[in-house]
Design a protein around this motif. Structure first.
Motif, mmCIF file in Angstrom:
data_model
loop_
_atom_site.group_PDB
_atom_site.id
_atom_site.type_symbol
_atom_site.label_atom_id
_atom_site.label_comp_id
_atom_site.label_asym_id
_atom_site.label_seq_id
_atom_site.Cartn_x
_atom_site.Cartn_y
_atom_site.Cartn_z
ATOM 1 N N GLY A 21 91.395 75.285 116.446
ATOM 2 C CA GLY A 21 91.012 76.527 116.345
ATOM 3 C C GLY A 21 90.622 76.919 114.953
ATOM 4 N N ILE A 22 90.936 75.950 113.819
ATOM 5 C CA ILE A 22 90.248 76.343 112.576
ATOM 6 C C ILE A 22 88.971 74.921 112.506
ATOM 7 C CG2 ILE A 22 92.468 77.064 111.569
ATOM 8 C CD1 ILE A 22 92.645 74.346 110.071
ATOM 9 N N SER A 23 88.193 75.117 111.491
ATOM 10 C CA SER A 23 87.372 74.222 111.386
ATOM 11 C C SER A 23 87.486 72.965 110.600
ATOM 12 C CB SER A 23 86.136 74.821 110.689
ATOM 13 O OG SER A 23 86.476 75.101 109.252
ATOM 14 N N GLU A 26 87.931 73.836 107.154
ATOM 15 C CA GLU A 26 89.231 74.455 106.512
ATOM 16 C C GLU A 26 90.366 73.301 106.773
ATOM 17 O OE1 GLU A 26 88.673 77.706 109.612
ATOM 18 O OE2 GLU A 26 89.707 78.768 108.082
ATOM 19 N N ILE A 29 90.077 71.419 103.483
ATOM 20 C CA ILE A 29 90.228 72.376 102.089
ATOM 21 C C ILE A 29 91.969 72.297 102.046
ATOM 22 C CG2 ILE A 29 90.521 74.754 101.185
ATOM 23 C CD1 ILE A 29 87.657 73.453 100.872
ATOM 24 N N GLN A 30 92.566 72.558 103.186
ATOM 25 C CA GLN A 30 94.015 72.625 103.270
ATOM 26 C C GLN A 30 94.639 71.355 102.848
ATOM 27 O OE1 GLN A 30 95.303 74.100 107.158
ATOM 28 N NE2 GLN A 30 94.207 76.249 106.834
ATOM 29 N N GLY A 32 92.977 69.067 100.903
ATOM 30 C CA GLY A 32 92.566 68.632 99.581
ATOM 31 C C GLY A 32 91.894 67.740 99.581
ATOM 32 N N LEU A 37 83.207 71.138 99.322
ATOM 33 C CA LEU A 37 83.460 72.237 98.419
ATOM 34 C C LEU A 37 83.451 73.472 99.333
ATOM 35 C CD1 LEU A 37 80.743 70.732 95.904
ATOM 36 C CD2 LEU A 37 83.243 70.295 96.109
ATOM 37 N N ILE A 39 81.595 76.192 99.430
ATOM 38 C CA ILE A 39 81.354 77.334 98.565
ATOM 39 C C ILE A 39 81.005 78.835 99.093
ATOM 40 C CG2 ILE A 39 80.688 75.973 96.314
ATOM 41 C CD1 ILE A 39 77.921 77.485 96.771
ATOM 42 N N CYS A 40 80.603 78.675 100.546
ATOM 43 C CA CYS A 40 80.181 79.937 101.052
ATOM 44 C C CYS A 40 81.406 80.303 101.984
ATOM 45 C CB CYS A 40 79.006 79.970 101.816
ATOM 46 S SG CYS A 40 79.013 79.108 103.505
ATOM 47 N N GLY A 41 82.330 79.732 102.117
ATOM 48 C CA GLY A 41 83.565 79.995 102.705
ATOM 49 C C GLY A 41 83.334 79.613 104.197
ATOM 50 N N SER A 43 80.547 80.095 106.264
ATOM 51 C CA SER A 43 79.500 81.168 106.719
ATOM 52 C C SER A 43 78.175 80.388 107.019
ATOM 53 C CB SER A 43 79.129 82.352 105.439
ATOM 54 O OG SER A 43 80.291 83.088 105.590
ATOM 55 N N CYS A 44 78.113 79.085 106.950
ATOM 56 C CA CYS A 44 76.961 78.412 107.253
ATOM 57 C C CYS A 44 75.884 78.627 106.255
ATOM 58 C CB CYS A 44 76.620 78.448 108.805
ATOM 59 S SG CYS A 44 75.457 77.332 109.170
ATOM 60 N N ILE A 67 70.821 77.727 113.393
ATOM 61 C CA ILE A 67 71.294 78.153 111.899
ATOM 62 C C ILE A 67 72.024 76.822 110.964
ATOM 63 C CG2 ILE A 67 72.816 79.648 110.748
ATOM 64 C CD1 ILE A 67 72.575 81.842 112.522
ATOM 65 N N GLN B 13 86.008 84.596 93.137
ATOM 66 C CA GLN B 13 85.200 83.197 93.402
ATOM 67 C C GLN B 13 84.596 82.810 92.131
ATOM 68 O OE1 GLN B 13 82.672 83.460 96.885
ATOM 69 N NE2 GLN B 13 82.610 81.408 96.664
ATOM 70 N N GLN B 43 88.003 84.578 99.617
ATOM 71 C CA GLN B 43 86.632 85.107 99.874
ATOM 72 C C GLN B 43 86.460 86.542 100.229
ATOM 73 O OE1 GLN B 43 85.090 82.800 103.365
ATOM 74 N NE2 GLN B 43 86.984 81.647 103.454
ATOM 75 N N ARG B 60 93.355 82.306 106.207
ATOM 76 C CA ARG B 60 92.360 81.702 106.249
ATOM 77 C C ARG B 60 91.012 82.192 105.369
ATOM 78 N NH1 ARG B 60 90.703 80.974 112.450
ATOM 79 N NH2 ARG B 60 89.016 79.551 111.398
ATOM 80 N N PRO B 65 94.446 75.946 99.179
ATOM 81 C CA PRO B 65 96.116 75.826 99.371
ATOM 82 C C PRO B 65 96.778 75.805 97.997
ATOM 83 C CG PRO B 65 95.530 73.815 99.787
ATOM 84 C CD PRO B 65 94.177 74.762 99.425
ATOM 85 N N VAL B 295 77.847 85.879 96.250
ATOM 86 C CA VAL B 295 78.711 84.642 96.295
ATOM 87 C C VAL B 295 77.852 83.479 95.526
ATOM 88 C CG1 VAL B 295 79.263 82.606 97.726
ATOM 89 C CG2 VAL B 295 80.017 84.874 98.402
ATOM 90 N N TRP B 323 73.631 86.940 102.066
ATOM 91 C CA TRP B 323 73.309 87.353 103.665
ATOM 92 C C TRP B 323 74.238 88.347 103.923
ATOM 93 C CZ3 TRP B 323 77.310 84.116 101.431
ATOM 94 C CH2 TRP B 323 78.431 84.268 102.117
ATOM 95 N N PRO B 373 66.883 81.646 110.406
ATOM 96 C CA PRO B 373 67.295 80.876 109.450
ATOM 97 C C PRO B 373 66.558 79.744 108.728
ATOM 98 C CG PRO B 373 68.391 80.258 111.382
ATOM 99 C CD PRO B 373 67.425 81.686 111.539
#
Lengths: 106, 407
Positions: A21-23, A26, A29-30, A32, A37, A39-41, A43-44, A67, B13, B43, B60, B65, B295, B323, B373
Motif C-alpha cells: 500500500g505504500i510506495s 516510502e 525513506i523509512q 534510510g 531523495l 524531494i517532492c514527497g 508527487s511525481c 506523467i 522542508q 510535507q 506518511r 523516520p 517546494v 504544481w 506533463p
C-alpha cells in the motif's frame, strides 16, 4: 509483508520489509536507503527517487504512465528499466522486488 | 568546552534540507534543528490535497523516520519556538526559556497564514490550511459539515474547494479579484479553472470579497461585499501567507518583505544564511530578486544555503516550478510566466490538455501546463539550458519540444 531489495549507488544491498500500500520510495525513506531523495514527497514532480528495476521484475512492475514518463526526462541517466519509485505501489505481487538506486544527486 | 553547533531555525522542508545537505557535504560537527511545531518535518503540499481528502495518514507526510535524525546526528527539538537572535553573543532564545549557542545559523522560518481581517474574522472556528494541525482540524470537521465557504481563489482555496466538492459538500468560493490564481497564471488558465470549478458545482463568486462573518444558530453567515449572504457550516480562508522575518529583523538583519539574502543565500551577517518561503532572494536564473513560496525554492535554496555555511558559496540559479492538483486536473508551472508580452497555446483548452507558453522580449520565460506533463518537463529543460524556441514552434504540436531540449 513484501520484501524489497534496494541496491544503493555504492553497491550496498539491503532487503527490507515494506508494507503493502505504500510506495517503493516510502519504503526506502523509512529504511534510510541512501540516494532516494524524493524531494517532492512522491508527487511525481522531481525525479529524485529514480531507480532501475531489476530486469526480471520489469513485467511485474509495469511501465510508467504519461506523467511519470515525462518526469523521468529530468532524470540524470534514464534507461529502459528506469522508474520513479514514488509511483510503484508495494503489493504481495512485488514480494522480492529488486531495485537499483540511480544517481539522484547529479 | 564542546564546539557550538550549527543551528537551523525552522522544521519545514527548507530546514530539513539544510540539515540533510550539511551532512551530505561532509559537515560532521554538532547540528541542531529547532522546530516550532510538534510534528517532525513533514510535507505541506498534501495538506490541501490527499491528506485533507483523507487518503493519507500523518505519518506518511514525514520526510524522514525518527531513526534518520539519530543516524545523522541531527538534534531535533520540537515545539521550540525561537523568540530572539543575539548575534553578538551568537545565541538564540526560545519561548520555553532555553537558549542555544550557535557557531553558524540558518534561518528557515517559513511563512504563516495571512488571517482574515473582516468583522467576525476572530471567530474561533474559521479554518486555514497551513500546518498539519490546521489540516487535521479541518479534516476532522468535514464529516459533520455540508456547506463550505472558501475565501480566496488561489491555489489553497481552489484545492480545498475541489476536495470539498469531491466529498459532496456544497461550496461557495469568494475571490476579490476578477479571476482565479491571478498572481500566478494568465487569464486563459484562470478562465479554464473557473469553468472547471463551476462544472463541478462550485458557486464561484469572482470580484466578490467578503465583508463580515457572523455566527448563527446553525452555522456561520458570510456577508459578501456585493450585499449577498450565505449560511455555511465551515469557512476556510486561503488568502496568502506572510514571511516569518520578525526575529531576523529584530536582530538587525536586513528584511524587505522577507529576509534579504544574496545569490549564495547569505544574509547581511556572514555567519547567517536563510532559505525557503521566508527569504527575499536573488535567483540568478530570473536575474532578479523575488520571494517564492514553493517546494522547489525551499529545497534548491536550502542546498545553496548549506553550501554557503560551509564556505562553498555556489550561487542560486534555478528554474522555479510549482504544481497544483484540483479534481483530476494537474496544473504544472515552469519558470515565471508573469509578466509576459506574448504567449502561445499548445494543444486545445477544449481537450483539457494544453499548455500556455509565455515569452518576454522574444525569449521563453515560462509555461503553465494543464494535464500536459511532457510540455512542463520540456519547458523546465529548455529554460534551464537557455535553449531558444519560438512561439510558432511551441504552438505546433508536431514539433517535439523534448527533442529540442535534448539538443
Amino acid at each position: 509483508m513484501p520484501k524489497i531489495t534496494y541496491i544503493d549507488v555504492n553497491g550496498n544491498e539491503r532487503t527490507c520489509d515494506v508494507p503493502s500500500g505504500i510506495s517503493v520510495m516510502e519504503g526506502a525513506i523509512q529504511n534510510g536507503i541512501e540516494g532516494i531523495l524524493a524531494i517532492c514527497g512522491g508527487s511525481c514532480a522531481c525525479s529524485t527517487c529514480h531507480a532501475y528495476v531489476d530486469e526480471r521484475w520489469m513485467d511485474a512492475v509495469g511501465k510508467p504512465d504519461e506523467i511519470e514518463d515525462s518526469t523521468l526526462e529530468l532524470a540524470v541517466e534514464r534507461r529502459p528499466n528506469s522508474r520513479l519509485t514514488c509511483q510503484i505501489e508495494v503489493s504481495d505481487a512485488l514480494d522480492g522486488l529488486v531495485v537499483r538506486v540511480a544517481n539522484n544527486d547529479g | 568546552m564542546a564546539a557550538a553547533p550549527y543551528v537551523v531555525i525552522g522544521g519545514g522542508q527548507a530546514g530539513l534540507q539544510i540539515c540533510d545537505s550539511l551532512r551530505r557535504l561532509g559537515y560532521d560537527g554538532p547540528l541542531v534543528l529547532l522546530a516550532a511545531e510538534s510534528s517532525p518535518p513533514y510535507q505541506r503540499p498534501p495538506l490541501s490535497k490527499k491528506f485533507l481528502a483523507g487518503d493519507l495518514e500523518a505519518e506518511r507526510l514525514y520526510f524522514r523516520p525518527s531513526s534518520w535524525f539519530e543516524k545523522n546526528a541531527v538534534e531535533l527539538r520540537l515545539e521550540c519556538t525561537v523568540t530572539a537572535i543575539d548575534r553578538a553573543a551568537r545565541r538564540v532564545s526560545c519561548a520555553d526559556g532555553s537558549v542555544v549557542d550557535y557557531a553558524r545559523l540558518a534561518l528557515a522560518t517559513g511563512a504563516r497564514i495571512r488571517p482574515l481581517a473582516c468583522p467576525g474574522a476572530d471567530l474561533a472556528d474559521i479554518c486555514y490550511v497551513r500546518s498539519l494541525a490546521d489540516s487535521e482540524a479541518l479534516r476532522a470537521r468535514l464529516p459533520g459539515a455540508a456547506r463550505l465557504a472558501v475565501v480566496g481563489g488561489g491555489f489553497i482555496g481552489l484545492e480545498v474547494a475541489a476536495i470539498a466538492r469531491t466529498l459532496g459538500k456544497s461550496v461557495v468560493l469568494y475571490e476579490g479579484l476578477d479571476r482565479l490564481m491571478a498572481r500566478a497564471v494568465s487569464p486563459t488558465i484562470s478562465d479554464y479553472y473557473a469553468a472547471l470549478h463551476r462544472g463541478h458545482g462550485v458557486d464561484l463568486r469572482l470580484g466578490c470579497g467578503i465583508a463580515a462573518i457572523e455566527r448563527t444558530r446553525h452555522g456561520l453567515l458570510v456577508r459578501d461585499a456585493n450585499g449577498g449572504e450565505v449560511e455555511v457550516d465551515i469557512v476556510v480562508a486561503g488568502i496568502g501567507v506572510v514571511p516569518n522575518d520578525e526575529i531576523a529583523a529584530a536582530a538587525g538583519l536586513e528584511c524587505r518583505g522577507g529576509i534579504v539574502v544574496d545569490a549564495q543565500a547569505r544574509t547581511s551577517d556572514a555567519d547567517i544564511v536563510a532559505a525557503g518561503d521566508c527569504t527575499w532572494h536573488y535567483n540568478g536564473f530570473l536575474a532578479r530578486e523575488i520571494r517564492l513560496e514553493s517546494v522547489q525554492n525551499a529545497v534548491d535554496q536550502a542546498k545553496v544555503a548549506a553550501a554557503s555555511l560551509l564556505g562553498a558559496g555556489e550561487p542560486y540559479v534555478q528554474v522555479p516550478w510549482f504544481w497544483s492538483d484540483q479534481y483530476d486536473v494537474k496544473l504544472q508551472m515552469a519558470g515565471i510566466g508573469m509578466p509576459h508580452d506574448n504567449s502561445a497555446l499548445r494543444g486545445t483548452t477544449a481537450s483539457g490538455s494544453f499548455s500556455l507558453f509565455y515569452f518576454r522580449d522574444g525569449r521563453l520565460v515560462g509555461a503553465d501546463s494543464v494535464n500536459r506533463p511532457a510540455d512542463h518537463m520540456a519547458c523546465r529543460r529548455l529554460l534551464a539550458q537557455g535553449t531558444m524556441v519560438t512561439a510558432a514552434q511551441v504552438a505546433d504540436s508536431e514539433v517535439d519540444l523534448m527533442q529540442i531540449a535534448r539538443g
